[in-house]
Write a protein that holds these residues in place. Structure first.
Motif, PDB file in Angstrom:
ATOM      1  N   GLY A  62      75.713  56.592  -0.923  1.00 25.87           N
ATOM      2  CA  GLY A  62      76.326  55.842   0.166  1.00 25.87           C
ATOM      3  C   GLY A  62      75.328  54.860   0.749  1.00 25.87           C
ATOM      4  N   LEU A  63      75.756  53.621   0.960  1.00 25.51           N
ATOM      5  CA  LEU A  63      74.888  52.549   1.458  1.00 25.51           C
ATOM      6  C   LEU A  63      75.187  52.303   2.932  1.00 25.51           C
ATOM      7  CD1 LEU A  63      75.444  50.077  -1.533  1.00 25.51           C
ATOM      8  CD2 LEU A  63      73.753  51.930  -1.358  1.00 25.51           C
ATOM      9  N   GLN A  64      74.158  52.402   3.764  1.00 26.25           N
ATOM     10  CA  GLN A  64      74.322  52.229   5.193  1.00 26.25           C
ATOM     11  C   GLN A  64      73.260  51.282   5.747  1.00 26.25           C
ATOM     12  OE1 GLN A  64      76.603  53.534   7.467  1.00 26.25           O
ATOM     13  NE2 GLN A  64      77.737  54.230   5.666  1.00 26.25           N
ATOM     14  N   CYS A  65      73.614  50.547   6.811  1.00 24.23           N
ATOM     15  CA  CYS A  65      72.609  49.821   7.586  1.00 24.23           C
ATOM     16  C   CYS A  65      72.927  50.020   9.059  1.00 24.23           C
ATOM     17  CB  CYS A  65      72.542  48.341   7.214  1.00 24.23           C
ATOM     18  SG  CYS A  65      74.068  47.410   7.378  1.00 24.23           S
ATOM     19  N   GLY A  66      71.903  50.311   9.841  1.00 21.09           N
ATOM     20  CA  GLY A  66      72.088  50.544  11.267  1.00 21.09           C
ATOM     21  C   GLY A  66      70.895  50.032  12.049  1.00 21.09           C
ATOM     22  N   GLY A  67      71.145  49.480  13.207  1.00 21.94           N
ATOM     23  CA  GLY A  67      70.058  48.844  13.940  1.00 21.94           C
ATOM     24  C   GLY A  67      69.524  47.667  13.145  1.00 21.94           C
ATOM     25  N   SER A  68      70.448  46.836  12.631  1.00 23.53           N
ATOM     26  CA  SER A  68      70.047  45.693  11.803  1.00 23.53           C
ATOM     27  C   SER A  68      69.341  44.642  12.645  1.00 23.53           C
ATOM     28  CB  SER A  68      71.274  45.075  11.136  1.00 23.53           C
ATOM     29  OG  SER A  68      71.904  46.014  10.287  1.00 23.53           O
ATOM     30  N   ASP A  69      68.526  43.809  11.971  1.00 19.12           N
ATOM     31  CA  ASP A  69      67.838  42.717  12.649  1.00 19.12           C
ATOM     32  C   ASP A  69      67.860  41.478  11.762  1.00 19.12           C
ATOM     33  OD1 ASP A  69      65.977  43.262  10.669  1.00 19.12           O
ATOM     34  OD2 ASP A  69      64.279  43.536  12.032  1.00 19.12           O
ATOM     35  N   GLY A  70      67.149  40.452  12.187  1.00 14.78           N
ATOM     36  CA  GLY A  70      67.148  39.202  11.443  1.00 14.78           C
ATOM     37  C   GLY A  70      66.511  39.299  10.078  1.00 14.78           C
ATOM     38  N   TYR A  71      65.777  40.391   9.809  1.00 10.27           N
ATOM     39  CA  TYR A  71      65.140  40.580   8.512  1.00 10.27           C
ATOM     40  C   TYR A  71      65.985  41.426   7.548  1.00 10.27           C
ATOM     41  CZ  TYR A  71      60.981  39.139  11.153  1.00 10.27           C
ATOM     42  OH  TYR A  71      60.083  38.458  11.949  1.00 10.27           O
ATOM     43  N   SER A  72      67.032  42.071   8.055  1.00  5.90           N
ATOM     44  CA  SER A  72      67.792  43.008   7.220  1.00  5.90           C
ATOM     45  C   SER A  72      68.291  42.355   5.937  1.00  5.90           C
ATOM     46  CB  SER A  72      68.970  43.577   8.013  1.00  5.90           C
ATOM     47  OG  SER A  72      68.525  44.400   9.073  1.00  5.90           O
ATOM     48  N   GLY A  73      68.846  41.148   6.059  1.00  4.41           N
ATOM     49  CA  GLY A  73      69.385  40.457   4.903  1.00  4.41           C
ATOM     50  C   GLY A  73      68.331  39.773   4.051  1.00  4.41           C
ATOM     51  N   ILE A  74      67.059  39.885   4.466  1.00  2.00           N
ATOM     52  CA  ILE A  74      65.952  39.264   3.727  1.00  2.00           C
ATOM     53  C   ILE A  74      65.176  40.305   2.934  1.00  2.00           C
ATOM     54  CG2 ILE A  74      63.778  38.004   3.975  1.00  2.00           C
ATOM     55  CD1 ILE A  74      64.894  36.772   6.539  1.00  2.00           C
ATOM     56  N   SER A  75      64.988  41.488   3.523  1.00  2.00           N
ATOM     57  CA  SER A  75      64.091  42.474   2.919  1.00  2.00           C
ATOM     58  C   SER A  75      64.810  43.746   2.476  1.00  2.00           C
ATOM     59  CB  SER A  75      62.961  42.815   3.899  1.00  2.00           C
ATOM     60  OG  SER A  75      63.472  43.334   5.128  1.00  2.00           O
ATOM     61  N   ALA A  76      65.087  44.669   3.399  1.00  2.00           N
ATOM     62  CA  ALA A  76      65.582  45.992   3.017  1.00  2.00           C
ATOM     63  C   ALA A  76      66.942  45.954   2.344  1.00  2.00           C
ATOM     64  CB  ALA A  76      65.625  46.899   4.242  1.00  2.00           C
ATOM     65  N   ASN A  77      67.871  45.134   2.842  1.00  2.00           N
ATOM     66  CA  ASN A  77      69.210  45.124   2.240  1.00  2.00           C
ATOM     67  C   ASN A  77      69.195  44.591   0.807  1.00  2.00           C
ATOM     68  OD1 ASN A  77      70.153  46.233   4.562  1.00  2.00           O
ATOM     69  ND2 ASN A  77      71.373  44.488   5.223  1.00  2.00           N
ATOM     70  N   PRO A  78      68.594  43.436   0.529  1.00  2.00           N
ATOM     71  CA  PRO A  78      68.535  43.009  -0.871  1.00  2.00           C
ATOM     72  C   PRO A  78      67.680  43.919  -1.747  1.00  2.00           C
ATOM     73  CG  PRO A  78      67.394  41.438   0.556  1.00  2.00           C
ATOM     74  CD  PRO A  78      68.124  42.376   1.445  1.00  2.00           C
TER      75      PRO A  78
END
Length: 515
Positions: A277-293
């Motif tokens: 299962g893929l989750q993201c919580g407490g996202s920030d401006g870097y989420s789509g740059i580092s951890a998510n990709p």
């Protein structure tokens, strides 16, 4: 595409067509960005956006080469772009079913992990005994039964059973005052049934009050044929003669089950048995740059090895759903996803809400401005392989590959549905910090930035901030996350497990009317 000013960049440009760049550190007024030939005209916090051109009021603004909103006022080159001058905008999406779909390049020799193979062939990553409740009225009893076997309180209780990960009580606040034929009870029963037959439970005790609307028989019926494979026992407080006798009965039952649960052994099994299962919580401006990709790169590896990954949180793919329909294996799959988006739009309307009531205060402090921007970063967790199926909340996952399960964006509710659907591992990215666990499936935490990692390393399993710092690549981290998935599935305990998280975080989706 990711271009950086240097090995330790001041800003990150994600696409040549973008109207903004992302600050990797706090930028003071007057800071010159040589790669963009601009001067910053105000204070820019880390993770926030800087305009790279003059933007007129009413113009759309792009990040990831996608629209993230419309300018509320004229924005000058070098200015901070955030909630004060960027707002939500509606625009037509080109859903272009399947145009980006492509055959999966499966590996010839799949990776393996040390899993627990149940007698019926199902594969587990953990070995718990579960105490489930049909109604809130039996929650105290269920917790008392499980507490008797807590290793941190009574280490002797499980001393002879080292192969049992623990006895956990998963309680909730629902189960009565609900329409017996409505959507709410159907979702609750589907969720409880999914946990009752989850392979990470060696066996399950189901405890009820006795007179509740959500009768245990109804839950077991919702499990269907899978219910016959699980080791289930059920009883009620009323039939057992009250609280004390019910607790004693439950403790005695668990003691009877422990020896059998302890007989398991871990054996090599293919990675195709992993369902993440893929989750993201407490996202920030870097989420789509580092951890998510980076997680997306790990998902691509998992799929190529025959495994399954579940993307969820429907309100947090809103505005980016066209990126998923373009990867749909068929138009039917794409239509299922759009139908769930439409359901959410109708749901919000009839409850006086809106899908653009996101991001949260923490998300905004971290640099995210609109739900469009947040969603575009969130879908990166799903990698690049085909979207092969779409499921409703807590529906059993029966497909291999990258799939979508409908859920709210609230992490505990979403992850609860994923585990009910069959997820035997959770990967959870966070930029602001999270302290979440999800029994009976382990949860791995991935930090989007190094500052968070240094501040909250006690709760985080891997730092993905190297992408922002210029010290690591998406591919390197994708490989590291995939290996961490295999290790955790093999028994290596995650940070949240070490802290004892997982029981209180069981939160079924309350979608129906409570009367």
């Amino acid at each position: 595409m990711l271009t950086q000013a240097s090995s330790a960049p001041t800003v990150i440009r994600l696409h040549p067509n973008d109207d903004v760049i992302i600050a990797t550190r706090q930028l003071m007024p007057g800071t010159r960005i040589d790669t963009e030939q601009l001067v910053v005209t105000g204070l820019i916090p880390p993770g926030h956006k800087v305009a790279t051109r003059d933007i007129a009021k009413g113009e759309t603004v792009k990040r990831y080469n996608q629209i993230i909103g419309v300018a509320r006022e004229a924005i000058r080159r070098g200015q901070h772009v955030h909630v004060h001058n960027l707002g939500m905008s509606e625009f037509a999406r080109d859903h272009a079913y399947g145009v980006d779909a492509h055959p999966t390049d499966y590996v010839e020799e799949p990776a393996h992990f040390m899993g627990i193979r149940r007698d019926d062939g199902r594969v587990a990553t953990r070995n718990y005994i579960g105490i489930l409740t049909s109604v809130n009225c039996s929650a105290t009893v269920a917790r008392a039964i499980a507490d008797h076997f807590r290793r941190d309180v009574r280490p002797e209780a499980l001393a002879d059973f080292p192969n049992v990960d623990g006895v956990v009580a998963l309680t909730h606040g629902l189960g009565c005052g609900i329409d017996t034929l409505g959507e709410g009870i159907a979702v609750l029963r589907r969720t409880l049934a999914g946990y009752a037959v989850h392979p990470n439970f060696a066996s399950v005790l189901f405890v009820g009050l006795g007179c509740e609307t959500n009768q245990i028989d109804g839950v077991l019926a919702a499990a269907g044929p899978a219910g016959s494979k699980a080791k289930l026992r059920s009883f009620t407080i009323q039939d057992s003669g009250g609280t004390r006798k019910t607790i004693e009965r439950g403790i005695a039952m668990v003691k009877e089950l422990l020896a059998d649960a302890n007989r398991v052994q871990r054996v090599p099994v293919p990675a195709s048995h992993l369902c993440v299962g893929l989750q993201c919580g407490g996202s920030d401006g870097y989420s789509g740059i580092s951890a998510n990709p980076a997680l997306g790169a790990a998902v691509d590896r998992l799929v190529r090895h025959g495994g399954t990954a579940i993307l969820s949180e429907t309100p947090e793919v809103y505005g980016a759903e066209h990126l998923l329909t373009r990867r749909a294996a068929s138009q039917a799959v794409g239509d299922k996803l759009l139908a769930r988006i439409q359901w959410w739009q109708d749901y919000c309307t009839r409850n006086g809400g809106a899908l653009d009531n996101n991001p949260s205060a923490g998300n905004k402090a971290g640099g995210l401005t609109t739900i469009l921007e947040k969603s575009l970063g969130a879908v990166a967790k799903g990698g690049t392989t085909n979207l092969v199926e779409v499921y409703e909340y807590a529906q059993p996952i029966d497909a291999k590959g990258f799939v979508f399960m409908d859920s709210p964006g609230y992490d505990p509710v979403s992850a609860t549905g994923q585990v009910a659907s069959g997820a035997n591992l959770i990967c959870f990215t966070t930029g602001r910090g999270s302290a979440y666990g999800c029994a009976p499936s382990p949860s791995l935490k991935l930090a989007t930035n190094t500052a968070l990692w240094e501040r909250q390393e006690d709760d985080i399993d891997l730092n993905c901030g190297g992408v922002v710092d210029g010290t690591a690549s998406i591919e390197e981290l994708g490989e590291a996350i995939f290996q961490m998935m295999l290790d955790c599935a093999s028994g290596t305990r995650s940070k949240s497990e070490l802290h004892g998280y997982g029981q209180s975080e069981f939160v079924p989706w309350q979608v129906g009317v409570v009367t």
